[in-house]
Design a protein around this motif. Structure first.
Motif, short mmCIF file in Angstrom:
data_model
loop_
_atom_site.label_atom_id
_atom_site.label_comp_id
_atom_site.label_asym_id
_atom_site.label_seq_id
_atom_site.Cartn_x
_atom_site.Cartn_y
_atom_site.Cartn_z
N SER A 183 34.67 24.20 15.08
CA SER A 183 35.23 25.11 16.08
C SER A 183 35.26 24.46 17.46
CB SER A 183 34.40 26.40 16.13
OG SER A 183 34.39 27.04 14.87
N TYR A 184 34.20 23.70 17.77
CA TYR A 184 34.15 22.99 19.06
C TYR A 184 35.30 21.99 19.16
CZ TYR A 184 32.67 19.44 22.41
OH TYR A 184 32.64 18.53 23.44
N LEU A 185 35.54 21.23 18.10
CA LEU A 185 36.63 20.24 18.12
C LEU A 185 37.99 20.91 18.23
CD1 LEU A 185 35.55 17.54 15.51
CD2 LEU A 185 35.50 17.40 18.00
N TYR A 186 38.13 22.05 17.57
CA TYR A 186 39.41 22.78 17.66
C TYR A 186 39.70 23.16 19.12
CZ TYR A 186 42.98 26.32 16.84
OH TYR A 186 44.14 27.05 16.88
N GLY A 187 38.71 23.74 19.78
CA GLY A 187 38.90 24.09 21.19
C GLY A 187 39.09 22.87 22.06
N LEU A 188 38.41 21.77 21.71
CA LEU A 188 38.54 20.54 22.49
C LEU A 188 39.96 19.99 22.42
CD1 LEU A 188 37.00 18.31 24.11
CD2 LEU A 188 36.69 17.14 21.92
N PHE A 189 40.54 19.94 21.24
CA PHE A 189 41.90 19.43 21.10
C PHE A 189 42.92 20.39 21.69
CE2 PHE A 189 40.02 16.51 18.05
CZ PHE A 189 40.75 15.36 18.29
N PHE A 190 42.63 21.68 21.62
CA PHE A 190 43.50 22.65 22.29
C PHE A 190 43.48 22.42 23.79
CE2 PHE A 190 44.51 26.84 24.06
CZ PHE A 190 45.66 27.14 23.38
N ASN A 191 42.31 22.18 24.33
CA ASN A 191 42.14 21.86 25.75
C ASN A 191 42.90 20.59 26.11
OD1 ASN A 191 40.97 20.66 28.16
ND2 ASN A 191 39.27 22.08 27.97
N LEU A 192 42.71 19.54 25.33
CA LEU A 192 43.36 18.27 25.61
C LEU A 192 44.87 18.37 25.52
CD1 LEU A 192 43.09 15.22 26.13
CD2 LEU A 192 42.88 14.90 23.67
N GLY A 193 45.36 19.08 24.49
CA GLY A 193 46.80 19.23 24.34
C GLY A 193 47.43 19.98 25.49
N LEU A 194 46.76 21.03 25.95
CA LEU A 194 47.27 21.80 27.09
C LEU A 194 47.32 20.95 28.35
CD1 LEU A 194 48.19 24.56 28.13
CD2 LEU A 194 45.79 25.14 28.53
N VAL A 195 46.29 20.16 28.58
CA VAL A 195 46.25 19.30 29.77
C VAL A 195 47.36 18.26 29.72
CG1 VAL A 195 44.90 17.51 30.93
CG2 VAL A 195 43.81 19.65 30.27
N GLU A 196 47.56 17.64 28.56
CA GLU A 196 48.58 16.60 28.44
C GLU A 196 49.98 17.16 28.64
OE1 GLU A 196 48.17 13.39 28.21
OE2 GLU A 196 45.99 13.55 28.19
N VAL A 197 50.23 18.35 28.11
CA VAL A 197 51.54 18.98 28.31
C VAL A 197 51.79 19.26 29.78
CG1 VAL A 197 52.88 21.06 27.87
CG2 VAL A 197 51.70 19.93 25.99
N MET A 198 50.78 19.78 30.47
CA MET A 198 50.93 20.10 31.89
C MET A 198 51.10 18.82 32.72
SD MET A 198 48.16 23.21 32.30
CE MET A 198 48.56 23.48 34.02
N LYS A 199 50.41 17.76 32.35
CA LYS A 199 50.59 16.48 33.06
C LYS A 199 52.02 15.97 32.90
CE LYS A 199 45.85 14.61 32.94
NZ LYS A 199 45.73 14.23 34.35
N GLY A 200 52.54 16.08 31.65
CA GLY A 200 53.88 15.59 31.41
C GLY A 200 54.95 16.40 32.11
N LEU A 201 54.73 17.70 32.26
CA LEU A 201 55.73 18.55 32.91
C LEU A 201 55.69 18.46 34.43
CD1 LEU A 201 55.48 21.78 30.70
CD2 LEU A 201 57.24 20.01 30.63
N SER A 202 54.50 18.26 34.98
CA SER A 202 54.37 18.26 36.45
C SER A 202 54.67 16.90 37.06
CB SER A 202 52.97 18.72 36.85
OG SER A 202 51.99 17.83 36.35
N GLY A 203 54.12 15.82 36.47
CA GLY A 203 54.34 14.49 37.01
C GLY A 203 53.88 14.34 38.45
N SER A 204 52.77 14.95 38.79
CA SER A 204 52.30 14.97 40.17
C SER A 204 51.60 13.66 40.54
CB SER A 204 51.33 16.14 40.36
OG SER A 204 50.80 16.15 41.65
N PRO A 205 51.93 13.04 41.69
CA PRO A 205 51.28 11.79 42.11
C PRO A 205 49.82 12.01 42.47
CG PRO A 205 53.38 12.11 43.24
CD PRO A 205 53.05 13.41 42.58
#
Length: 316
Positions: free
Chosen positions: A142-164
């Motif tokens: 369960s911990y790993l599931y939440g961890l990968f959900f966390n990581l996936g959400l962060v990566e998607v937001m990084k790719g969409l924002s592209g903030s310097p």
């Protein structure tokens, strides 16, 4: 006198019979649990190999391709000579290797040791270890599931924002920054730095949100919450040992988060958003997936059933 002796012998035989019955009942339950564990374990292993492992590898592959710049992502523009993007790069206080190793290994070790210490069992050591391992793997999954959900959400937001990042000019050295005037907005650019690798240059415009913050807060608060629900009790011999461990977990999350600002690797709003993501995924994992760490104790159930059997034989 003879009547009393015969009654005493009859009661003694009855107690011996109930004791042997209880022992036989526990052995049968232990054998039944072993059969259930084997059958469920076999099905779980096949499902894991056929579905879970390929999906996990796919997620890791997508994240890796994104980090390497193979998957296209948005690049946000910048204002010429922006002082908020002009900080020099002085390395990371908490490196990428440290954050990855700390969110993977310590939670598993902590959960296993805690479950072993506080697991109530009347069975053999081998059976106890099997139940402890099952509870540990359940919570860690369960911990790993939440961890990968966390990581996936962060990566998607990084790719969409592209903030310097605050160190954008030092790491990227954008070509258009050399010819722009005043504080005009620059929409397109290419990194021309010779001092840093292509990964660092691509990462220079992945500031929002902070992955270090979201992952460290998720991991640190998960361990602190787990210890509170599974290990802390005012009746223990040492009262402050568990709180010190919890304080260490919270301090780990705070250090990983705040150093992202002091190292000028993130803006304050990047860290704040990362903290919100970490807390949100933590709450989902603990409350929804782990049921607030209320694991079913099979040994207590077996003991209760045996006690009820003895009480029924004696008093009914």
């Amino acid at each position: 006198m003879v009547i009393h002796n015969s009654a005493f012998r009859s009661s003694l035989r009855g107690l011996r019979g109930m004791a042997s019955f209880r022992k036989s009942n526990e052995q049968q339950k232990e054998q039944g649990n072993q059969l259930i564990d084997r059958s469920c374990g076999n099905r779980s292993i096949w499902w894991t190999l056929a579905v879970d492992v390929p999906l996990l590898l796919l997620v890791c592959l997508i994240v890796g391709l994104f980090e390497l710049g193979v998957i296209p992502h948005h690049k946000n523009g910048f204002f010429c000579n922006d002082p908020a993007l002009s900080f020099p790069f002085t390395k990371d206080t908490v490196s990428f290797a440290v954050i990855v190793s700390s969110i993977i290994f310590p939670p598993f070790i902590l959960i296993f040791i805690t479950e072993y210490i506080f697991h109530k069992s009347t069975y053999k050591t081998q059976t106890k270890l099997r139940h402890v391992a099952r509870n540990t793997l359940y919570m860690y999954r369960s911990y790993l599931y939440g961890l990968f959900f966390n990581l996936g959400l962060v990566e998607v937001m990084k790719g969409l924002s592209g903030s310097p990042r605050p160190t954008f000019f030092d790491i990227c050295e954008p070509d258009t920054a050399k010819t722009c005037n005043g504080s005009e907005y620059v929409a397109t650019f290419q990194c021309t730095s010779k001092k840093f690798s292509s990964w660092y240059q691509t990462d220079s415009y992945h500031s929002f949100p902070s992955g270090h913050t979201s992952l460290s807060i998720y991991c640190g608060l998960f361990m602190a919450w787990y210890l509170q629900k599974r290990a802390f009790d005012w009746r223990h011999r040492t009262v402050f040992f568990v709180p010190v461990l919890q304080m260490t977990c919270v301090a780990y999350a705070a250090i990983c988060s705040l150093t992202r600002i002091t190292d000028h690797r993130h803006h304050w709003w990047d860290v704040l958003t990362g903290a919100v993501i970490g807390v949100a995924t933590l709450y989902y994992t603990v409350i929804v997936l782990c049921k607030n760490f209320k694991t079913s104790n099979l040994e207590d159930k077996a003991m209760t059933e045996s006690q009820n059997t003895v009480q029924t034989a004696l008093f009914v």
